[in-house]
Scaffold this motif. Sequence first.
Motif, PDB file in Angstrom:
ATOM      1  N   GLY A   9      10.589  63.707  24.028  1.00 43.07           N
ATOM      2  CA  GLY A   9       9.826  63.677  25.270  1.00 43.07           C
ATOM      3  C   GLY A   9      10.608  64.243  26.439  1.00 43.07           C
ATOM      4  N   LEU A  10      11.889  63.902  26.503  1.00 37.52           N
ATOM      5  CA  LEU A  10      12.731  64.430  27.574  1.00 37.52           C
ATOM      6  C   LEU A  10      12.901  65.943  27.463  1.00 37.52           C
ATOM      7  CD1 LEU A  10      15.486  61.679  27.801  1.00 37.52           C
ATOM      8  CD2 LEU A  10      13.653  62.139  29.431  1.00 37.52           C
ATOM      9  N   VAL A  11      13.020  66.438  26.234  1.00 38.30           N
ATOM     10  CA  VAL A  11      13.136  67.887  26.032  1.00 38.30           C
ATOM     11  C   VAL A  11      11.862  68.590  26.502  1.00 38.30           C
ATOM     12  CG1 VAL A  11      13.274  69.697  24.283  1.00 38.30           C
ATOM     13  CG2 VAL A  11      14.823  67.762  24.176  1.00 38.30           C
ATOM     14  N   ILE A  12      10.717  68.024  26.182  1.00 41.99           N
ATOM     15  CA  ILE A  12       9.449  68.639  26.560  1.00 41.99           C
ATOM     16  C   ILE A  12       9.243  68.580  28.077  1.00 41.99           C
ATOM     17  CG2 ILE A  12       6.946  68.423  26.330  1.00 41.99           C
ATOM     18  CD1 ILE A  12       7.525  67.560  23.412  1.00 41.99           C
ATOM     19  N   ILE A  13       9.621  67.469  28.693  1.00 43.99           N
ATOM     20  CA  ILE A  13       9.524  67.379  30.153  1.00 43.99           C
ATOM     21  C   ILE A  13      10.446  68.411  30.802  1.00 43.99           C
ATOM     22  CG2 ILE A  13      10.092  65.915  32.147  1.00 43.99           C
ATOM     23  CD1 ILE A  13       9.087  63.527  30.442  1.00 43.99           C
ATOM     24  N   GLY A  14      11.652  68.532  30.277  1.00 42.66           N
ATOM     25  CA  GLY A  14      12.589  69.531  30.808  1.00 42.66           C
ATOM     26  C   GLY A  14      12.071  70.942  30.639  1.00 42.66           C
ATOM     27  N   ALA A  15      11.432  71.214  29.510  1.00 40.21           N
ATOM     28  CA  ALA A  15      10.870  72.549  29.282  1.00 40.21           C
ATOM     29  C   ALA A  15       9.743  72.829  30.271  1.00 40.21           C
ATOM     30  CB  ALA A  15      10.361  72.674  27.850  1.00 40.21           C
ATOM     31  N   GLU A  52       9.765  77.733  25.328  1.00 42.45           N
ATOM     32  CA  GLU A  52       8.693  77.065  24.588  1.00 42.45           C
ATOM     33  C   GLU A  52       9.089  76.843  23.138  1.00 42.45           C
ATOM     34  OE1 GLU A  52       4.886  78.879  24.948  1.00 42.45           O
ATOM     35  OE2 GLU A  52       4.924  78.813  27.132  1.00 42.45           O
ATOM     36  N   GLY A  53       9.851  77.768  22.572  1.00 44.10           N
ATOM     37  CA  GLY A  53      10.345  77.595  21.211  1.00 44.10           C
ATOM     38  C   GLY A  53      11.212  76.349  21.083  1.00 44.10           C
ATOM     39  N   ALA A  57      10.335  73.109  18.820  1.00 46.69           N
ATOM     40  CA  ALA A  57      11.326  72.641  17.851  1.00 46.69           C
ATOM     41  C   ALA A  57      11.598  71.152  18.041  1.00 46.69           C
ATOM     42  CB  ALA A  57      12.612  73.441  17.981  1.00 46.69           C
ATOM     43  N   ALA A  58      11.626  70.710  19.285  1.00 44.80           N
ATOM     44  CA  ALA A  58      11.834  69.275  19.562  1.00 44.80           C
ATOM     45  C   ALA A  58      10.651  68.459  19.046  1.00 44.80           C
ATOM     46  CB  ALA A  58      12.014  69.044  21.051  1.00 44.80           C
ATOM     47  N   LEU A  59       9.452  69.001  19.166  1.00 44.17           N
ATOM     48  CA  LEU A  59       8.276  68.288  18.665  1.00 44.17           C
ATOM     49  C   LEU A  59       8.295  68.154  17.148  1.00 44.17           C
ATOM     50  CD1 LEU A  59       5.192  69.559  20.689  1.00 44.17           C
ATOM     51  CD2 LEU A  59       6.070  67.258  20.552  1.00 44.17           C
ATOM     52  N   PHE A  60       8.631  69.253  16.484  1.00 44.46           N
ATOM     53  CA  PHE A  60       8.582  69.233  15.030  1.00 44.46           C
ATOM     54  C   PHE A  60       9.786  68.568  14.400  1.00 44.46           C
ATOM     55  CE2 PHE A  60       5.776  73.032  15.828  1.00 44.46           C
ATOM     56  CZ  PHE A  60       4.615  72.360  15.497  1.00 44.46           C
TER      57      PHE A  60
END
Length: 62
Positions: A9-15, A52-53, A57-60
């Motif tokens: 979640g933190l990776v996606i927020i940062g992205a 976005e990649g 990657a963080a999601l998967f």
Amino acid sequence: MNVDLIGAGLVIIGAGIGLGKIGGSAMDAIARQPEAAGKIQTAMIIVAALLEGVAFAALFAV
């Protein structure tokens, strides 16, 4: 609580924040130098795609 989910979640927020900054900075740069719009846009798209990649990657990875 699963620590992996928090990290993803933190990776996606940062992205998301990073994509917003990339877009805003690109618009500022194009406003300053309209003749360089093509080069700026190309660089912005490449960086956004790489960012976005990382988010996918963080999601998967979870």
